[in-house]
Design a protein around this motif. Structure first.
Motif, PDB file in Angstrom:
ATOM      1  N   LEU A 107       6.630 -11.470  -9.533  1.00 27.20           N
ATOM      2  CA  LEU A 107       7.575 -10.987  -8.518  1.00 27.20           C
ATOM      3  C   LEU A 107       8.799 -10.290  -9.127  1.00 27.20           C
ATOM      4  O   LEU A 107       9.857 -10.231  -8.517  1.00 27.20           O
ATOM      5  N   SER A 108       8.620  -9.770 -10.338  1.00 21.03           N
ATOM      6  CA  SER A 108       9.768  -9.129 -10.984  1.00 21.03           C
ATOM      7  C   SER A 108      10.025  -7.735 -10.414  1.00 21.03           C
ATOM      8  O   SER A 108      11.140  -7.230 -10.495  1.00 21.03           O
ATOM      9  N   ASN A 109       9.018  -7.128  -9.816  1.00 23.39           N
ATOM     10  CA  ASN A 109       9.222  -5.824  -9.190  1.00 23.39           C
ATOM     11  C   ASN A 109       9.642  -6.042  -7.737  1.00 23.39           C
ATOM     12  O   ASN A 109       8.822  -6.201  -6.845  1.00 23.39           O
ATOM     13  N   VAL A 110      10.914  -6.053  -7.520  1.00 25.27           N
ATOM     14  CA  VAL A 110      11.459  -6.430  -6.207  1.00 25.27           C
ATOM     15  C   VAL A 110      10.979  -5.490  -5.107  1.00 25.27           C
ATOM     16  O   VAL A 110      10.612  -5.912  -4.015  1.00 25.27           O
ATOM     17  N   GLU A 111      10.975  -4.185  -5.405  1.00 27.42           N
ATOM     18  CA  GLU A 111      10.539  -3.212  -4.399  1.00 27.42           C
ATOM     19  C   GLU A 111       9.152  -3.540  -3.888  1.00 27.42           C
ATOM     20  O   GLU A 111       8.885  -3.525  -2.697  1.00 27.42           O
ATOM     21  N   LYS A 112       8.269  -3.831  -4.847  1.00 30.70           N
ATOM     22  CA  LYS A 112       6.892  -4.110  -4.469  1.00 30.70           C
ATOM     23  C   LYS A 112       6.787  -5.419  -3.695  1.00 30.70           C
ATOM     24  O   LYS A 112       5.957  -5.543  -2.797  1.00 30.70           O
ATOM     25  N   VAL A 113       7.607  -6.374  -4.043  1.00 31.59           N
ATOM     26  CA  VAL A 113       7.596  -7.632  -3.297  1.00 31.59           C
ATOM     27  C   VAL A 113       8.017  -7.368  -1.858  1.00 31.59           C
ATOM     28  O   VAL A 113       7.389  -7.832  -0.911  1.00 31.59           O
ATOM     29  N   LEU A 114       9.064  -6.560  -1.695  1.00 30.64           N
ATOM     30  CA  LEU A 114       9.556  -6.270  -0.346  1.00 30.64           C
ATOM     31  C   LEU A 114       8.491  -5.540   0.474  1.00 30.64           C
ATOM     32  O   LEU A 114       8.292  -5.810   1.651  1.00 30.64           O
ATOM     33  N   VAL A 115       7.798  -4.629  -0.187  1.00 28.45           N
ATOM     34  CA  VAL A 115       6.710  -3.919   0.505  1.00 28.45           C
ATOM     35  C   VAL A 115       5.617  -4.902   0.870  1.00 28.45           C
ATOM     36  O   VAL A 115       5.109  -4.903   1.995  1.00 28.45           O
ATOM     37  N   GLY A 116       5.293  -5.756  -0.109  1.00 34.13           N
ATOM     38  CA  GLY A 116       4.228  -6.724   0.118  1.00 34.13           C
ATOM     39  C   GLY A 116       4.550  -7.664   1.262  1.00 34.13           C
ATOM     40  O   GLY A 116       3.665  -8.079   2.005  1.00 34.13           O
ATOM     41  N   LEU A 117       5.819  -7.972   1.418  1.00 36.45           N
ATOM     42  CA  LEU A 117       6.228  -8.882   2.490  1.00 36.45           C
ATOM     43  C   LEU A 117       6.499  -8.135   3.795  1.00 36.45           C
ATOM     44  O   LEU A 117       6.919  -8.727   4.778  1.00 36.45           O
ATOM     45  N   ASP A 118       6.261  -6.842   3.769  1.00 34.63           N
ATOM     46  CA  ASP A 118       6.551  -5.982   4.922  1.00 34.63           C
ATOM     47  C   ASP A 118       8.025  -5.950   5.258  1.00 34.63           C
ATOM     48  O   ASP A 118       8.395  -5.765   6.410  1.00 34.63           O
ATOM     49  N   LEU A 119       8.848  -6.154   4.262  1.00 32.95           N
ATOM     50  CA  LEU A 119      10.291  -6.054   4.493  1.00 32.95           C
ATOM     51  C   LEU A 119      10.745  -4.620   4.273  1.00 32.95           C
ATOM     52  O   LEU A 119      11.859  -4.239   4.591  1.00 32.95           O
ATOM     53  N   ARG A 120       9.899  -3.836   3.721  1.00 34.56           N
ATOM     54  CA  ARG A 120      10.217  -2.434   3.514  1.00 34.56           C
ATOM     55  C   ARG A 120       8.946  -1.627   3.750  1.00 34.56           C
ATOM     56  O   ARG A 120       7.851  -2.053   3.364  1.00 34.56           O
ATOM     57  N   ALA A 121       9.095  -0.504   4.350  1.00 35.46           N
ATOM     58  CA  ALA A 121       7.925   0.325   4.646  1.00 35.46           C
ATOM     59  C   ALA A 121       7.326   0.853   3.339  1.00 35.46           C
ATOM     60  O   ALA A 121       8.046   1.088   2.369  1.00 35.46           O
ATOM     61  N   ARG A 122       6.044   0.986   3.357  1.00 36.80           N
ATOM     62  CA  ARG A 122       5.319   1.456   2.198  1.00 36.80           C
ATOM     63  C   ARG A 122       5.790   2.841   1.751  1.00 36.80           C
ATOM     64  O   ARG A 122       5.984   3.096   0.579  1.00 36.80           O
ATOM     65  N   ASP A 123       5.984   3.744   2.738  1.00 40.82           N
ATOM     66  CA  ASP A 123       6.391   5.112   2.421  1.00 40.82           C
ATOM     67  C   ASP A 123       7.749   5.130   1.745  1.00 40.82           C
ATOM     68  O   ASP A 123       7.950   5.820   0.767  1.00 40.82           O
ATOM     69  N   ALA A 124       8.660   4.315   2.311  1.00 32.11           N
ATOM     70  CA  ALA A 124       9.999   4.273   1.759  1.00 32.11           C
ATOM     71  C   ALA A 124       9.965   3.863   0.294  1.00 32.11           C
ATOM     72  O   ALA A 124      10.626   4.466  -0.554  1.00 32.11           O
ATOM     73  N   ALA A 125       9.117   2.880   0.004  1.00 30.78           N
ATOM     74  CA  ALA A 125       9.003   2.400  -1.380  1.00 30.78           C
ATOM     75  C   ALA A 125       8.512   3.518  -2.278  1.00 30.78           C
ATOM     76  O   ALA A 125       9.021   3.742  -3.377  1.00 30.78           O
ATOM     77  N   ASN A 126       7.553   4.246  -1.750  1.00 25.58           N
ATOM     78  CA  ASN A 126       6.986   5.330  -2.544  1.00 25.58           C
ATOM     79  C   ASN A 126       8.018   6.428  -2.795  1.00 25.58           C
ATOM     80  O   ASN A 126       8.103   6.959  -3.889  1.00 25.58           O
ATOM     81  N   GLU A 127       8.803   6.697  -1.707  1.00 25.01           N
ATOM     82  CA  GLU A 127       9.823   7.749  -1.837  1.00 25.01           C
ATOM     83  C   GLU A 127      10.840   7.378  -2.901  1.00 25.01           C
ATOM     84  O   GLU A 127      11.199   8.162  -3.750  1.00 25.01           O
ATOM     85  N   GLU A 128      11.222   6.099  -2.807  1.00 25.04           N
ATOM     86  CA  GLU A 128      12.213   5.631  -3.777  1.00 25.04           C
ATOM     87  C   GLU A 128      11.670   5.757  -5.195  1.00 25.04           C
ATOM     88  O   GLU A 128      12.350   6.186  -6.102  1.00 25.04           O
ATOM     89  N   LYS A 129      10.393   5.380  -5.274  1.00 25.86           N
ATOM     90  CA  LYS A 129       9.748   5.414  -6.586  1.00 25.86           C
ATOM     91  C   LYS A 129       9.750   6.855  -7.108  1.00 25.86           C
ATOM     92  O   LYS A 129      10.111   7.140  -8.229  1.00 25.86           O
ATOM     93  N   ALA A 130       9.397   7.774  -6.190  1.00 26.61           N
ATOM     94  CA  ALA A 130       9.334   9.173  -6.576  1.00 26.61           C
ATOM     95  C   ALA A 130      10.721   9.672  -6.962  1.00 26.61           C
ATOM     96  O   ALA A 130      10.879  10.415  -7.917  1.00 26.61           O
ATOM     97  N   GLY A 131      11.724   9.256  -6.172  1.00 28.21           N
ATOM     98  CA  GLY A 131      13.098   9.665  -6.438  1.00 28.21           C
ATOM     99  C   GLY A 131      13.602   9.029  -7.698  1.00 28.21           C
ATOM    100  O   GLY A 131      14.188   9.620  -8.572  1.00 28.21           O
TER     101      GLY A 131
END
Lengths: 112, 566
Positions: free
Chosen positions: A88-112
């Motif tokens: 669980l060290s990748n917080v973004e992915k945990v949030l996505v996994g828990l549906d606390l953050r939209a998948r697209d948003a995570a990807n955008e952030e990652k891209a940015g």
């Protein structure tokens, strides 16, 4: 960390029911628990419950809950059930996994 | 291996019998005990079944409980799939001998968020093994993990650890893997399992599927290296070694009648040996089936049982056709002495045919079997396969002491004394039926080409299908040529006429001579009479002369006296 320790902040059943499966107190499981607790405190204050399940003590649960990789975090509630593997060290992915953050948003952030 | 050397003594590799028919023979005892074995093959090649049977036979035959870890199918599906093979999976599970753990991985459900390992899998497997006291483990198909878990590096490391773990636990494991494009398994897990690799093949040739099994490698053990035909039937998986290990079947001195007395006479007076193999070969329409049916009829008549395998005609058609030559097979079918099995050769692969025959033989326990014709089996496979299949069938039948009659159609262009299947060397007795065309008709000739272990006739007989069955007739062997059919009859008639004429001639000649003799005798009598006359005359004359001389003398003396001459 005490295995199978319950962290309840409210008397009524929590909205978020989380289970963390580990095998003994390894460095990785300790990290996972610490990461999980931090994320929950930050994003779900007062609405969660964490159950830590040590498979070395209850090996049968691995089969029942379809656990393969360790550590695994299972979101029992809210449904649907979700599985998150790793420490669980990748917080973004945990949030996505828990549906606390939209998948697209995570990807955008990652891209940015 | 290294471990064993280090210990200072080399122990022979211990084997873990699979209980799968044929597989233990090929591997000379089974899979390497306490080690993982890789079973690879394409989809539908029977990997899962092999694994499941390995566990079930381990429980039922060797009392070694097992764990089946399924990565693709659920326990329910697995149980249902093998229920048709007579395996009672739920029963074994209830008795705590078998445990099926379905590992379900949905990639979409899984989010990877950092470092992890597959300790959960180890815990699960360990718990399952402990729960039933398992000695055998199947992982089917562990490669499914590659699809479910994103991090291949972790997965590979963990799989390596898993196989080591299995070894240290002393578990005999079967790990299945799907064939890759250039590698034995799609993800190359053969790299980690090096003790024993078995390859299952399911190929389609001429639209007919055949299964094969090959032991690719078996470290520290001898093993059969061939590709062995394999089949899956209601008894599970069987691997069929091409040939029996030795030629050691019991033989019999008993004889069985061919159903044609004259043919029995040609075969040392008694017919075929019981448990021998007989080949009836010939071109189309030579009466091979009729000979076979007559044999079947004779077997039934003696109260024994026979299986008639027809690859060309339906049972009813055979019954009808044989009635035309006075052979009533219907009654035997009704009495239960005769069982027909009529299938198109192309219905299934050779292995399935073989399995079906074996099954029928085991169930019906016949004394004899007819296969009509074996030449049709070529349409299923090639010549080598067909020969191998027949060899295995013959081995099987000989071991059971079953007399087998095979018919084989010799197609145009082939030498008569040659079979398309090249099986003649496998046969103990070979009868050849041949057509001869002459004077606008075709006639059948039968002769014994070979018959092992008995004095047999070297004569060619004319083979006739009459309303009362098969009749063998001596052929006409006059004037340096063989005559059959109406030519033979004509010749025989001519012969008869000639004989009669000659007899008449002789009688006439005798009569003539008698007359001549009588004539001569009469002449002789006449001459004798004349001679007597002459003699009599002579005597008379002689007497007259003497009298005259005496008279003259007396006269002279009286004259002298009167003349007083002295």
């Amino acid at each position: 960390m005490t295995p199978a320790k319950r962290q309840t902040h409210q008397a009524k059943p929590p909205k978020w029911d989380l289970r963390l499966y580990v095998a003994g107190q390894t460095a990785r499981s300790v990290t996972a628990f610490a990461n999980l607790k931090r994320i929950c405190e930050e994003h779900l204050p007062g609405q969660y419950r964490i159950q830590v399940i040590d498979l070395l003590k209850q090996p049968q649960l691995a089969r029942g809950d379809q656990i393969l990789a360790l550590p695994t975090l299972v979101r029992k509630l809210p449904e649907p059930v979700r599985k998150i593997i790793g420490d669980l060290s990748n917080v973004e992915k945990v949030l996505v996994g828990l549906d606390l953050r939209a998948r697209d948003a995570a990807n955008e952030e990652k891209a940015g | 291996m290294a471990k064993r050397v280090r210990r200072g003594k080399l122990e022979p590799l211990e084997k873990c019998p699979t209980g799968i028919s044929g597989l233990d023979e090929i591997t000379e005892g089974g899979l390497p005990r306490g080690r993982p074995t890789l079973v690879c093959g394409s989809a539908g090649s029977g990997k899962t079944l092999l694994g499941m049977e390995f566990l079930i036979r381990g429980i039922t035959s060797f009392n070694e409980p097992g764990v089946f870890m399924a990565f693709e199918e659920s326990a329910q599906e697995l149980a249902e799939n093998v229920a048709s093979l007579g395996f009672d999976v739920p029963g074994l599970i209830a008795r705590k001998k078998l445990l099926i753990d379905h590992v379900r991985i949905e990639r979409s459900e899984i989010e990877e968020t950092g470092e992890y390992d597959l300790e959960g899998l180890f815990v699960r497997l360990g718990a399952a093994v402990d729960e039933v006291g398992a000695k055998r483990v199947v992982l089917d198909t562990v490669e499914a993990l590659f699809g479910g878990l994103p991090n291949e590096a972790i997965l590979r490391a963990e799989l390596r650890r898993l196989f080591r773990w299995l070894k240290t636990r002393g578990l005999t494991a079967v790990i299945t893997g799907e064939t890759g494009e250039r590698t034995l398994t799609r993800y190359g897990i053969e790299e980690y399992i090096s003790d024993c690799v078995i390859f299952l093949d399911h190929r389609v040739n001429n639209q007919i599927a055949t299964r094969r099994l090959r032991v690719v490698k078996y470290r520290g053990s001898k093993h059969g290296t061939n590709e062995y035909p394999t089949l899956i039937d209601e008894d599970g998986l069987s691997v069929l070694p091409i040939t029996s290990l030795g030629l050691s079947y019991p033989v019999s001195r008993d004889r069985v009648s061919t159903g044609v007395p004259r043919l029995d006479a040609m075969l040392g007076g008694k017919g075929y040996y019981r448990g021998s193999t007989v080949l009836l070969s010939g071109s189309a329409g030579t009466g091979k089936s009729s000979l076979a049916a007559t044999f079947a009829d004779s077997i039934c008549r003696s109260g024994k049982r026979i299986i008639y395998l027809s690859f060309e005609e339906s049972a009813d058609q055979i019954i009808r056709n044989m009635q035309s030559i006075g052979v009533n097979l219907k009654q035997w079918r009704e009495k239960g002495n005769l069982v027909f099995n009529t299938v198109r050769p192309t219905l299934q692969g050779l292995e399935m045919h073989l399995a079906m025959i074996r099954k029928m033989v085991k169930a019906f326990k016949p004394h004899a079997i007819v296969m009509d014709p074996i030449s049709n089996l070529i349409s299923v496979s090639d010549r080598i396969d067909t020969k191998a299949m027949l060899m295995r069938l013959i081995d099987f039948l000989k071991n059971q002491g079953i007399t087998a009659v095979f018919t084989s159609l010799t197609t145009g262009g082939l030498e008569l004394e040659q079979t398309e299947e090249g099986v003649s060397s496998l046969m103990d007795t070979w009868l050849l039926v041949k057509m001869v065309e002459r004077n606008g008709e075709r006639n059948r000739l039968l002769y014994v080409l070979k018959s092992r272990g008995m004095s047999h006739s070297n004569q060619v007989r004319e083979f006739r299908l009459t309303d009362d069955g098969i009749v063998l007739t001596d052929v006409y062997l006059g004037g340096g040529e063989v005559l059959t059919g109406s030519a033979r009859m004509l010749q025989e008639m001519q012969d008869r006429v000639q004989t009669e004429v000659a007899a008449a001639d002789a009688a006439r000649r005798k009569r003539e001579l008698d007359i001549e003799k009588a004539d001569l005798r009469a002449d002789l009598d006449a001459l004798k009479a004349r001679l007597a006359n002459i003699e009599a005359e002579q005597n008379l004359a002689q007497r007259g002369e003497t009298t005259r001389i005496e008279t003259l003398g007396q006269r002279r003396r009286s004259l002298s006296r009167s003349r007083q001459a002295d």
